[in-house]
Design an enzyme around this catalytic site. Structure first.
Site, PDB file in Angstrom:
ATOM      1  N   LYS A   1      -0.917   0.131  19.357  1.00 47.42           N
ATOM      2  CA  LYS A   1      -0.116   0.257  18.139  1.00 47.42           C
ATOM      3  C   LYS A   1      -0.298   1.652  17.566  1.00 47.42           C
ATOM      4  CE  LYS A   1       1.116  -2.063  13.836  1.00 47.42           C
ATOM      5  NZ  LYS A   1       0.966  -3.293  13.027  1.00 47.42           N
TER       6      LYS A   1
ATOM      7  N   THR B   1      -5.966  -7.238  11.502  1.00 54.47           N
ATOM      8  CA  THR B   1      -6.830  -6.639  12.505  1.00 54.47           C
ATOM      9  C   THR B   1      -8.230  -7.256  12.446  1.00 54.47           C
ATOM     10  OG1 THR B   1      -5.592  -4.574  12.490  1.00 54.47           O
ATOM     11  CG2 THR B   1      -7.862  -4.455  13.232  1.00 54.47           C
TER      12      THR B   1
ATOM     13  N   THR C   1       6.225  -7.031   5.274  1.00 55.20           N
ATOM     14  CA  THR C   1       6.392  -6.743   3.855  1.00 55.20           C
ATOM     15  C   THR C   1       7.525  -7.536   3.219  1.00 55.20           C
ATOM     16  OG1 THR C   1       5.498  -4.526   4.188  1.00 55.20           O
ATOM     17  CG2 THR C   1       6.756  -4.898   2.169  1.00 55.20           C
TER      18      THR C   1
ATOM     19  N   GLY D   1      10.013  -1.825   8.101  1.00 59.86           N
ATOM     20  CA  GLY D   1      11.238  -1.801   7.328  1.00 59.86           C
ATOM     21  C   GLY D   1      12.278  -2.827   7.720  1.00 59.86           C
TER      22      GLY D   1
ATOM     23  N   SER E   1      -4.187   2.568  11.839  1.00 63.83           N
ATOM     24  CA  SER E   1      -4.303   2.260  10.413  1.00 63.83           C
ATOM     25  C   SER E   1      -4.848   3.474   9.673  1.00 63.83           C
ATOM     26  CB  SER E   1      -5.233   1.066  10.194  1.00 63.83           C
ATOM     27  OG  SER E   1      -5.522   0.921   8.807  1.00 63.83           O
TER      28      SER E   1
ATOM     29  N   MET F   1      -6.411  -2.202   2.596  1.00 63.49           N
ATOM     30  CA  MET F   1      -7.271  -3.367   2.769  1.00 63.49           C
ATOM     31  C   MET F   1      -8.568  -3.022   3.487  1.00 63.49           C
ATOM     32  SD  MET F   1      -5.439  -5.609   1.218  1.00 63.49           S
ATOM     33  CE  MET F   1      -6.222  -7.160   1.623  1.00 63.49           C
ATOM     34  N   GLY F   2      -8.477  -2.206   4.553  1.00 63.84           N
ATOM     35  CA  GLY F   2      -9.692  -1.776   5.239  1.00 63.84           C
ATOM     36  C   GLY F   2     -10.216  -2.768   6.259  1.00 63.84           C
ATOM     37  N   PHE F   3      -9.312  -3.479   6.942  1.00 61.15           N
ATOM     38  CA  PHE F   3      -9.729  -4.409   8.010  1.00 61.15           C
ATOM     39  C   PHE F   3     -10.740  -5.444   7.505  1.00 61.15           C
ATOM     40  CE2 PHE F   3      -9.020  -1.128  11.712  1.00 61.15           C
ATOM     41  CZ  PHE F   3      -7.655  -1.181  11.499  1.00 61.15           C
TER      42      PHE F   3
ATOM     43  N   ASP G   1      -1.798 -12.542   8.667  1.00 58.04           N
ATOM     44  CA  ASP G   1      -2.828 -13.543   8.969  1.00 58.04           C
ATOM     45  C   ASP G   1      -3.997 -12.822   9.622  1.00 58.04           C
ATOM     46  OD1 ASP G   1      -4.358 -15.716   9.623  1.00 58.04           O
ATOM     47  OD2 ASP G   1      -2.849 -16.727  10.831  1.00 58.04           O
TER      48      ASP G   1
ATOM     49  N   ASN H   1       2.856   1.434  12.735  1.00 53.78           N
ATOM     50  CA  ASN H   1       1.982   1.003  11.653  1.00 53.78           C
ATOM     51  C   ASN H   1       2.518   1.554  10.320  1.00 53.78           C
ATOM     52  OD1 ASN H   1      -0.396   0.023  10.297  1.00 53.78           O
ATOM     53  ND2 ASN H   1      -1.544   0.326  12.199  1.00 53.78           N
TER      54      ASN H   1
ATOM     55  N   ASN I   1      -6.518   3.319   6.932  1.00 56.98           N
ATOM     56  CA  ASN I   1      -7.522   2.848   5.985  1.00 56.98           C
ATOM     57  C   ASN I   1      -8.932   2.743   6.537  1.00 56.98           C
ATOM     58  OD1 ASN I   1      -5.516   2.502   3.955  1.00 56.98           O
ATOM     59  ND2 ASN I   1      -4.887   0.591   4.947  1.00 56.98           N
ATOM     60  N   THR I   2      -9.138   3.154   7.784  1.00 57.89           N
ATOM     61  CA  THR I   2     -10.479   3.232   8.374  1.00 57.89           C
ATOM     62  C   THR I   2     -10.738   4.680   8.738  1.00 57.89           C
ATOM     63  OG1 THR I   2     -10.424   0.973   9.248  1.00 57.89           O
ATOM     64  CG2 THR I   2     -11.940   2.512  10.298  1.00 57.89           C
TER      65      THR I   2
ATOM     66  N   GLY J   1      -1.775  -8.154   9.892  1.00 55.68           N
ATOM     67  CA  GLY J   1      -2.046  -7.908   8.485  1.00 55.68           C
ATOM     68  C   GLY J   1      -1.742  -9.102   7.614  1.00 55.68           C
TER      69      GLY J   1
ATOM     70  N   ASN K   1      -1.006  -0.568   0.902  1.00 57.33           N
ATOM     71  CA  ASN K   1      -2.261  -1.303   1.073  1.00 57.33           C
ATOM     72  C   ASN K   1      -3.355  -0.390   1.590  1.00 57.33           C
ATOM     73  OD1 ASN K   1      -3.583  -2.232   3.834  1.00 57.33           O
ATOM     74  ND2 ASN K   1      -1.399  -1.868   4.240  1.00 57.33           N
TER      75      ASN K   1
END
Length: 341
Positions: A215, A89, A320, A298, A181, A116-118, A68, A244, A183-184, A66, A114
């Site tokens: 993961k 990803t 984070t 964390g 994730s 971001m959505g890959f 890079d 995740n 977000n997908t 996430g 976040n």
């Protein structure tokens, strides 16, 4: 100094823009002529080395996926003291990700939301770039995190993952199969055992000699965690990455209006620590002692890393806290960890 910079400047910037500004500096560290000097200042103590996955890691502490996304700052991150960098990803198809804004700070909680959505340029574009970095001696261990393309239906996910696997495994020290994730659409459904087993088997076979890890999400039930851990062992995977981001918004200190305004997405940072540690302990209770377990979620300090290692983690990742603690974060973690050993 970084604390002052964050409070006076960075916290006032859009989080994604602030990330890109910092990323530019990290990316250019190796070519600005100062990367080697920085490395002398940040190099982990020799006693921190870890052997796992058939590889030597200078430090057990690395960068989670996430940070890079495209694999363009691997060497710079290594020069900052990280023992490995998990890029991605990355998906088989290039995709822009979700609409902005899509990254939000929860400063009182030292957390981030976040969605971001890959966002990435795709596996075909990433493969030659990663191969060039992998060929160098002055780089950290490279993990490559792969996920499902948004344009591909869940029923066709296996072939989509295999496209990425065939392109990226030759340049990766290990592959991480991201099925967690939030977000997908439909992605987390791949954690169901009847979908997960054929996916992981196919990726494992296509990856050849490259170690494959899976993961998982922190929002799984304890029973689901145990079942996936056993599946990973049965399939002879190289390891598990836990965890995740979470969909939970429980026990946060940030103003509820701020949280509501951020909206949907995965939460990462300090609030995830307790659940991430609990999942780590569940997995270690199931898998063999030599099975690689990477703990993420964390983690902020060297003491946090030491606690994860004591609980059975083979390696530990963070992301984070970089936002809140700055570019010397890995150095500080490694220094504290060396003192604690």
């Amino acid at each position: 100094m970084y604390s002052a910079l964050f409070n006076l400047v960075l916290r006032r910037l859009d989080p994604e823009r602030a990330h890109h500004l910092a990323f530019v500096v990290i990316r250019w560290l190796p070519t600005l002529g100062i990367g080697r000097l920085v490395r002398r200042f940040t190099r982990p103590a020799p006693g921190l080395g870890v052997h796992t996955l058939g590889l030597h890691f200078d430090s057990p502490f690395g960068v989670a996926a996430g940070f890079d996304k495209e694999g363009i700052a691997i060497r710079g991150l290594g020069q900052l003291g990280f023992g490995h960098v998990e890029v991605g990803t990355i998906t088989a198809h290039a995709q822009p990700g979700n609409d902005r804004p899509r990254l939000f700070r929860l400063i009182p909680d030292r957390a981030v939301i976040n969605r971001m959505g890959f966002n990435n340029t795709g596996a075909a574009a990433a493969a030659p770039r990663l191969a060039r970095v992998a060929a160098r001696r002055d780089r950290p261990i490279i993990g490559v995190n792969i996920g499902k393309s948004r344009v591909v239906e869940v029923e066709d996910a296996i072939e989509d993952y295999l496209v990425s696997t065939r392109l990226l495994a030759p340049a990766a020290d290990y592959l991480a199969v991201n099925v967690s994730s939030p977000n997908t659409p439909g992605l987390r459904g791949l954690q169901d055992l009847d979908k997960l087993e054929p996916l992981l088997s196919a990726v494992r076979d296509a990856a050849g000699a490259t170690p494959v890890l899976v993961k998982i999400a922190p929002d799984l039930t304890d029973e689901q965690v145990a079942r996936i851990a056993q599946l990973a062992v049965d399939l002879r995977l190289a390891g598990i990455i836990a965890t995740n981001t979470t969909l939970s918004r429980d026990n946060l200190s940030t103003n509820p209006a701020t949280i509501a305004a951020a909206g949907a997405g995965g939460l990462s940072g300090a609030p995830l620590a307790e659940r991430s540690l609990a999942v780590l302990r569940m997995i270690r209770a199931v898998v063999p002692a030599d099975f690689c377990v990477i703990s993420v979620g964390g983690v902020e300090t060297g003491a946090d890393v030491a606690a994860r290692l004591a609980a059975g983690a083979t390696l530990v990742q963070g992301y984070t806290a970089f936002i809140y603690l700055g570019p010397l974060w890995a150095r500080a973690v490694n220094r504290e960890l060396a003192l604690l050993r």
